[in-house]
Structure formats: structure tokens, C-alpha cells
Design a protein around this motif. Structure first.
Motif: not given
Length: 533
Positions: A370-376
Motif C-alpha cells: 500500500a505504501m508503494k502505491r501511496n506514500r500517505n
């Protein structure tokens, strides 16, 4: 001067005595009592025959009889032979105890040589003690089967139990006394008795080819012919039926009854879950009952005065106090990939406004992608990243190639993954009971959804109940609410003693009805196969 020398010598003597090491007495194991032999035919037992079994217990047993045969009494011998032959009524396998071989010896008892009689005697003892051990603590060791089962090994001094009953001529009570005393175990024995009253099952499997959608009242579907046969077989539908393809009102009510017995949504709608449960044959259900009997022999039946008991496949938590069920809660348990572990423990602490640290499995399988898709992603969930020095790390500076170098902590609050509280207990799996920020899922029928911990419905009421020690402590709802409002993590020790039994069983009986639950972790068939291997 002479008196001075005398005092000096006495002091030296006393100091030397003090320096002598204390002798620690060696704890001796209490040998079993001597076996009272009958006046009937007895022969000496060659110790080499005993040695073949490589059993210390067997050796000690015959030491108690001065290596003489003990089963000369026909009544005692017949009791043992009958128990082993009929062990199947308790879910055991007579072949495990060489029942047929022993029966053959018994038929030739008057013609046996001394060596054959000694062999027969040893076989009787060995297999009866094996049978007693299996009844008391199960045939298999759960610690050798599973990595996520934390149960204390049950102990049994089988020689003392057997010899005491033997000498007092009370063998007829030994089998009943040695089995678990829990009500669920008795319900399982009753379930085994009930299922043996059903005729042989020759009904065809219900095929799903004709189930393009769920079957509802007044639908026509060819699958209904075999569905009705199953309902009639299990007694959920009474009388006779034309076995038409129409889903009539009578079948509808019968399906709801079947669904309720199997822990399904009792709405009368026939979907894949209902079809799956209907397709269990009599033999498969019997095997399921036998597997559950084995599990209940692993469990400790000496329940604490106050305890939580969780049945994982039933998605239920019961609070029992002084043998009275005082609270019942729906729960959410781990998925088949992230199973809730089987644990016996003790409740220690209630934590209000807990933080949540992301565990390694969830980090790897959920957070990192999930972080790789969206850093927030983490920031949106109120989760802070910390480096190894405890310094906060901005999501933009997070190293996706070394996610394990960080700690991920979610702040307390209503939307925390653990909700507003958790209950801690000692265990090796880092699991606990807790609230959740997904509070609508308790209305779902299948609640195998968590990452291993157990989520509880309406947990603050539960906390109020267990923290209210009527002797010294009062925890009204207002007091708990005021703590929640602070959003400060607060630990409260549970002063009243509660044991925790977080267990797994998928079958029992109630009011002469068979009750089953879905085997969500697929343990039943494998366990039965190992029992009969």
C-alpha cells in the motif's frame, strides 16, 4: 589461658560445621502399590517379554506383582476385553488396542502355555493402559501436530490409577472417571451415539451446476430433489415429501432449521454455504465428531472458577463465573492464512486507548504494497513511522527497500485498529482480545477475518463487567468513558482471576440434536486421518 585455648578450638569447630554443604534430599518417585493377586492360575513373567514394549510404565506395573501374571480373574479380564472391543463407542479404534488378538487369546485361555499366558497378560496390561491414556489425554500430541497450539500436557499416573481400581475391584468405574468431565465432551459422546442411529447414507451429492444463483422460496431447481432428501435424512424435514423441484414453504422452514443447526444465517436462502453443509455425508459427520472428541481430550477439563471460553469456529466468547454464563459476545477470529492460535492462559490487563504497532506479517503483506502505491497511506491512518533511534520519519523519506528498519505505531482513538481497548494475557503469539474500528462486521455470518487476534463486539461493556471486583474495585461506565475521552493509553490490572480458554471445536449436541460448525481452518479431516493411521 587453658580456657582461652578451649574457646578457640570450639569456635573453629563450629565454623567448620557451618561450612559443610547442606545435604539436599533426593525426591523419590512414589512406586505404585503392590498388586493383589488372585488365587487363580498365575505364572512368572519373563522380563525380556516386557522389555519388547520398551515401556517403563509396563515394567513398573509388573514390578508391583513381583513379575507374576495378574489377569487370572475372569471378571476383570472380561471387563478389559469388553472395553477394548467397544472402544469405538467412545470414538476410539479397537484395532489400536489389539482387540481381535486379545479375543483370540481369550478363546484359548485354558490351553495356553505358561509363556503364552504371560504374553497374553502383558498384552492385556499394555493395551488397557494405552486405552486409558488415550481416553484421558488423547491419542495424539497437539504440540507435534501444530505450531500454534499452546496447551499444557496432561499428566496421568496410569499405573496408580489402574492398580488402585484393580485391588479394590472397581475396574468398572475407571473408564468413566478417567475421561474429561466437561459438558461439551459429554455432548460429543452423545452426538456420536445419535449419529450411529442414522441409517446408511446413499444420497447423491448436490451438484452446484444448477445453482447459477441462490435458491429462494417458490423457485424451481433440479437440485431441490437431493436437498429435500438430505433434509429428510437428517430429520430437519419431517414426514414425507413429493421430492419435486419446487422450493415450497415446508422445505423453506426445514432449510432454516438445518441452517440454524450449522451456524449459518437462518434465512431460508440456499447458497453455497448451505449446499456445502448439506453435502456432508453421515460418515464425514461421524469423523468430525471423533476428531472433536480427540481435541477435548487434549483440553484441560478442570475449569477455573471464572473464565472466558472462546470457540473459534463458532465465533463466540462466553464469560463463565461460578458455573454460570454471565456474558456472551460475538467475535471475529483469524483467517485460514492467519489463524487464531489455540491457547490456555490467564487474563492480566485491560488497556484503554491502546496504540497499535504494525506486526511483521501485516507490514509485509498489507502495508508495504500500500505504501508503494501511496506514500500517505500510513499518515491517512494516523500511523507514525519511527527509525531505530525513535525519531519520527516522514513518509517521503521512508525507504521502501528496508521496511523492516522502522517501527509503525498508530495513535489511540476511535479509529485505531484495536479500537478503544484490548485485553492482555500471557502467550507466545503476540495476540490479545480487542475492540476494532470495523464494528459492523459482527453482523456477518462468516467472521474469519482478522490477522490472528480476537475482536470482541461491545468490548467496553465487557471491560466494565470484568473490572468490577465487588470486593474492592468499582468501574462504572462513566469512569471508563472518562478515560476513553482522554485518548491517553491507560493500563488497568484485572484483580478478579479469569482464565482464558481459546479453543477450537466444530461439533457437539444439544437437546438430542446434532450441532455442527464450518471447519474454518480445515483441521477435522486431517486429524481424523492421523487418528486412524
Amino acid at each position: 589461658m587453658k580456657k582461652l585455648y578451649f574457646l578457640l578450638i570450639v569456635c573453629i569447630f563450629i565454623s567448620c560445621k557451618k561450612q559443610e554443604p547442606k545435604v539436599i534430599p533426593v525426591k523419590k518417585t512414589t512406586p505404585p502399590p503392590a498388586i493383589i493377586l488372585t488365587d487363580e492360575r498365575t505364572v512368572s513373567v519373563d522380563t525380556t517379554l516386557i522389555g519388547v514394549f520398551k515401556s517403563k510404565t509396563l515394567q513398573e506395573f509388573y514390578n508391583s506383582s513381583n513379575n507374576k501374571t495378574v489377569w487370572g480373574n475372569l471378571k476383570k479380564r472380561t471387563y478389559v476385553l469388553t472395553q477394548l472391543k467397544n472402544s469405538k463407542v467412545l470414538g476410539l479404534d479397537p484395532d489400536d488396542y489389539k482387540s481381535a488378538t486379545l479375543e483370540n487369546y481369550e478363546k484359548r485361555i485354558s490351553k495356553l502355555s505358561d509363556k503364552e499366558l504371560a504374553t497374553f497378560d502383558i498384552l492385556l496390561t499394555y493395551n488397557f493402559e494405552l486405552y486409558l491414556n488415550h481416553l484421558h489425554k488423547g491419542k495424539l500430541d497437539p504440540k507435534k501436530l501444530y505450531t500454534d497450539w499452546d496447551l499444557e500436557e496432561k499428566k496421568l499416573d496410569v499405573n496408580s490409577v489402574l492398580i488402585k481400581a484393580f485391588n479394590k475391584n472397581k475396574l468398572d468405574s475407571i473408564v468413566e472417571n478417567i475421561q474429561p468431565k466437561s459438558e461439551t465432551y459429554k455432548q460429543l459422546l452423545k452426538a456420536l451415539e445419535i449419529i450411529d442411529t442414522f441409517p446408511e447414507d446413499d444420497i447423491e451429492m448436490i451438484t452446484t451446476d444448477s445453482l447459477t444463483k441462490k435458491i429462494t422460496l417458490n423457485d424451481n431447481n433440479p437440485a431441490l430433489v437431493n436437498i429435500k432428501k438430505r433434509l429428510l435424512f437428517w430429520g430437519d424435514m419431517s414426514g414425507k415429501d413429493s421430492l419435486s423441484i419446487n422450493y415450497n414453504q415446508k422445505t423453506f422452514e426445514s432449510v432454516k432449521k438445518f441452517q440454524e443447526r450449522h451456524g449459518l444465517a437462518a434465512d431460508g436462502v440456499i447458497g453455497q454455504g448451505t449446499i456445502s453443509a448439506l453435502n456432508y455425508s453421515k460418515e464425514k459427520r461421524k469423523q468430525q465428531i471423533i476428531a472433536n472428541l480427540e481435541r477435548w481430550r487434549w483440553y484441560n477439563s478442570d475449569f477455573a472458577e471464572n473464565y472466558f471460553i472462546i470457540n473459534i469456529p463458532n465465533y463466540s466468547l462466553n464469560v463463565v463465573e461460578s458455573q454460570d454464563t454471565t456474558l456472551v459476545r460475538n467475535i471475529v477470529v483469524g483467517t485460514s492464512k492467519r489463524k487464531t492460535p489455540i491457547i490456555t492462559s490467564v487474563l492480566k490487563t485491560v488497556v484503554f486507548n491502546p496504540t497499535w504497532t504494525v506486526p511483521p506479517t501485516i507490514l509485509k503483506e498489507d502495508v508495504v504494497p500500500a505504501m508503494k502505491r501511496n506514500r500517505n497511506y500510513l499518515k491517512n491512518k494516523n500511523i507514525t513511522i519511527y527509525d531505530t533511534t525513535g525519531k519520527e520519519v516522514e513518509p517521503s523519506k521512508w525507504n521502501e527497500n528496508k521496511p523492516g528498519n522502522y517501527k509503525y505505531v498508530q495513535s489511540p482513538g476511535y479509529n485505531n485498529s484495536l479500537g478503544l481497548m484490548k485485553i492482555l494475557f500471557p502467550n507466545h503469539h503476540s495476540v490479545y482480545l480487542h475492540d476494532t474500528n470495523h464494528r459492523t462486521i459482527f453482523g456477518r455470518n462468516n467472521r474469519s477475518l482478522s490477522s490472528g487476534c480476537v475482536r470482541i463486539e461491545n468490548p467496553l461493556e465487557l471491560a466494565e463487567h470484568i473490572l468490577n471486583d465487588s470486593i474492592s474495585t468499582k468501574w462504572p461506565k462513566e469512569k471508563i468513558d472518562s478515560i476513553i475521552e482522554t485518548k491517553i493509553t491507560t493500563n488497568i490490572r484485572i484483580t478478579k482471576k479469569y482464565a482464558l480458554y481459546q479453543w477450537y471445536w466444530t461439533a457437539w449436541s444439544k437437546k438430542n440434536q446434532l450441532i455442527f460448525r464450518a471447519d474454518i481452518y480445515n483441521l477435522d479431516s486431517d486429524l481424523y486421518a492421523k487418528l486412524r493411521n
